[in-house]
Design a protein around this motif. Sequence first.
Motif, PDB file in Angstrom:
ATOM      1  N   SER A  18      32.495  47.314  48.404  1.00  0.00           N
ATOM      2  CA  SER A  18      33.761  46.895  48.991  1.00  0.00           C
ATOM      3  C   SER A  18      34.811  46.571  47.931  1.00  0.00           C
ATOM      4  CB  SER A  18      33.532  45.664  49.873  1.00  0.00           C
ATOM      5  OG  SER A  18      32.878  44.658  49.131  1.00  0.00           O
ATOM      6  N   SER A  19      34.508  46.857  46.671  1.00  0.00           N
ATOM      7  CA  SER A  19      35.447  46.570  45.603  1.00  0.00           C
ATOM      8  C   SER A  19      36.454  47.695  45.459  1.00  0.00           C
ATOM      9  CB  SER A  19      34.699  46.411  44.272  1.00  0.00           C
ATOM     10  OG  SER A  19      33.736  45.404  44.362  1.00  0.00           O
ATOM     11  N   PRO A  20      37.641  47.400  44.879  1.00  0.00           N
ATOM     12  CA  PRO A  20      38.608  48.464  44.634  1.00  0.00           C
ATOM     13  C   PRO A  20      37.987  49.547  43.763  1.00  0.00           C
ATOM     14  CG  PRO A  20      39.561  46.300  44.236  1.00  0.00           C
ATOM     15  CD  PRO A  20      38.102  46.097  44.427  1.00  0.00           C
ATOM     16  N   LYS A  21      38.200  50.813  44.112  1.00  0.00           N
ATOM     17  CA  LYS A  21      37.579  51.905  43.383  1.00  0.00           C
ATOM     18  C   LYS A  21      38.042  51.996  41.941  1.00  0.00           C
ATOM     19  CE  LYS A  21      36.782  54.722  47.495  1.00  0.00           C
ATOM     20  NZ  LYS A  21      37.037  56.010  48.176  1.00  0.00           N
ATOM     21  N   SER A  22      39.208  51.423  41.652  1.00  0.00           N
ATOM     22  CA  SER A  22      39.769  51.543  40.320  1.00  0.00           C
ATOM     23  C   SER A  22      39.321  50.445  39.369  1.00  0.00           C
ATOM     24  CB  SER A  22      41.303  51.527  40.400  1.00  0.00           C
ATOM     25  OG  SER A  22      41.741  50.307  40.961  1.00  0.00           O
ATOM     26  N   VAL A 130      34.512  29.315  43.202  1.00  0.00           N
ATOM     27  CA  VAL A 130      35.894  29.740  43.413  1.00  0.00           C
ATOM     28  C   VAL A 130      35.992  31.248  43.253  1.00  0.00           C
ATOM     29  CG1 VAL A 130      38.306  29.483  42.710  1.00  0.00           C
ATOM     30  CG2 VAL A 130      36.728  27.580  42.401  1.00  0.00           C
ATOM     31  N   VAL A 131      36.709  31.898  44.179  1.00  0.00           N
ATOM     32  CA  VAL A 131      36.984  33.329  44.091  1.00  0.00           C
ATOM     33  C   VAL A 131      38.473  33.539  44.322  1.00  0.00           C
ATOM     34  CG1 VAL A 131      36.542  35.626  45.084  1.00  0.00           C
ATOM     35  CG2 VAL A 131      34.672  33.976  44.874  1.00  0.00           C
ATOM     36  N   ASP A 132      39.075  34.411  43.529  1.00  0.00           N
ATOM     37  CA  ASP A 132      40.485  34.763  43.691  1.00  0.00           C
ATOM     38  C   ASP A 132      40.746  35.171  45.148  1.00  0.00           C
ATOM     39  OD1 ASP A 132      42.961  36.289  43.677  1.00  0.00           O
ATOM     40  OD2 ASP A 132      42.760  36.413  41.503  1.00  0.00           O
ATOM     41  N   THR A 133      41.812  34.638  45.736  1.00  0.00           N
ATOM     42  CA  THR A 133      42.105  34.931  47.146  1.00  0.00           C
ATOM     43  C   THR A 133      42.263  36.428  47.405  1.00  0.00           C
ATOM     44  OG1 THR A 133      44.454  34.524  46.697  1.00  0.00           O
ATOM     45  CG2 THR A 133      43.174  32.709  47.614  1.00  0.00           C
ATOM     46  N   ALA A 134      42.757  37.182  46.426  1.00  0.00           N
ATOM     47  CA  ALA A 134      42.955  38.622  46.605  1.00  0.00           C
ATOM     48  C   ALA A 134      41.646  39.391  46.572  1.00  0.00           C
ATOM     49  CB  ALA A 134      43.898  39.160  45.527  1.00  0.00           C
ATOM     50  N   ALA A 135      40.562  38.735  46.154  1.00  0.00           N
ATOM     51  CA  ALA A 135      39.279  39.427  46.023  1.00  0.00           C
ATOM     52  C   ALA A 135      38.223  38.878  46.975  1.00  0.00           C
ATOM     53  CB  ALA A 135      38.781  39.311  44.579  1.00  0.00           C
ATOM     54  N   ARG A 136      38.631  38.092  47.964  1.00  0.00           N
ATOM     55  CA  ARG A 136      37.656  37.513  48.881  1.00  0.00           C
ATOM     56  C   ARG A 136      37.209  38.522  49.935  1.00  0.00           C
ATOM     57  NH1 ARG A 136      40.393  31.435  49.366  1.00  0.00           N
ATOM     58  NH2 ARG A 136      40.107  30.954  47.145  1.00  0.00           N
ATOM     59  N   LYS A 137      36.116  38.189  50.603  1.00  0.00           N
ATOM     60  CA  LYS A 137      35.477  39.034  51.611  1.00  0.00           C
ATOM     61  C   LYS A 137      34.974  40.343  51.003  1.00  0.00           C
ATOM     62  CE  LYS A 137      38.053  37.077  55.498  1.00  0.00           C
ATOM     63  NZ  LYS A 137      38.878  37.332  56.702  1.00  0.00           N
ATOM     64  N   ARG A 138      34.546  40.273  49.745  1.00  0.00           N
ATOM     65  CA  ARG A 138      33.973  41.432  49.057  1.00  0.00           C
ATOM     66  C   ARG A 138      32.619  41.080  48.448  1.00  0.00           C
ATOM     67  NH1 ARG A 138      39.627  43.192  46.018  1.00  0.00           N
ATOM     68  NH2 ARG A 138      40.704  43.919  47.876  1.00  0.00           N
ATOM     69  N   TYR A 139      31.982  40.048  48.970  1.00  0.00           N
ATOM     70  CA  TYR A 139      30.639  39.638  48.569  1.00  0.00           C
ATOM     71  C   TYR A 139      30.579  39.108  47.138  1.00  0.00           C
ATOM     72  CZ  TYR A 139      29.659  42.354  52.745  1.00  0.00           C
ATOM     73  OH  TYR A 139      29.672  42.851  54.018  1.00  0.00           O
TER      74      TYR A 139
END
Length: 274
Positions: A18-22, A130-139
């Motif tokens: 679920s991570s950005p491909k780049s 803590v996880v960056d808000t832009a990277a949440r819901k990606r396990y």
Amino acid sequence: MSSGITTPPRPTSILLPSSPKSSTLSYVAFEGNEITDDLYEACANLFSTQYGIWGERPAGVPGPRQGARVKMSPKHMKASLVSDPDNTVLVVCFRRLPEDPPGRGFVIGHAFGTVWEYDGGKVGWVTQLVVDTAARKRYIATSLLQIMKHHSMFKGINAIGLVSSHPAACAAIAKLIRQNIHTVDLDFCRQYASAIISSSPVPYVREMQLRGLLFQENHDQGACSSVFTNFFVDHTEPLAALHEYRLRKDQWNLGELLDGHEFLIILPCGDFPS
């Protein structure tokens, strides 16, 4: 905003589905004495920009301005979370873009954990997640905790605990030992919470006050398994997440989230020696 830092040469790169491909996500575990000033700076910056904002405080109770970001300096982070470096581990998630040079990345998530002896056994405690808000819901939070669980310092623990205002963090800690947050048995927490907390080497853990029906027979405010931390962070986001859990008709047995409180979850990982 995430914190750029040069990573040591030992990270394992993991590209999550679920991570950005780049981008590539690398997870690295550091024992307490290995945490550098740069790492403290990066983790303190992540916390101070991504954790949350202060909420309303009761009349007459002094504190930070409502709406201001909750912040932590590197010095305070070290003092409060790594007071026992020989028994502390930090797991960091770095995000590296293709254009970044080798060994360069941004800190987008971290988890501090501490272990201590209790009743002939060992307790593991997640002191900050803590996880960056832009990277949440990606396990990412789940991955941070999984790596912590398999670190040599956490092997053989008999119990694992966490306090958090966010339901997702509580769910992640339950998932860590293959339990469901909606059906988790709270009897273990009821039995051991007071003694485990009072035995902790982590100052803020020792100072927590147990609250809710699990610990107070006449508690009438809807809390079940909570602690009063005098930490009046804004609860808008965690309450929205809690609402989503309840919309799915799942059982949420930790009770209500009250101002100045956080959920408490302590789960068994094996019997304490008799």
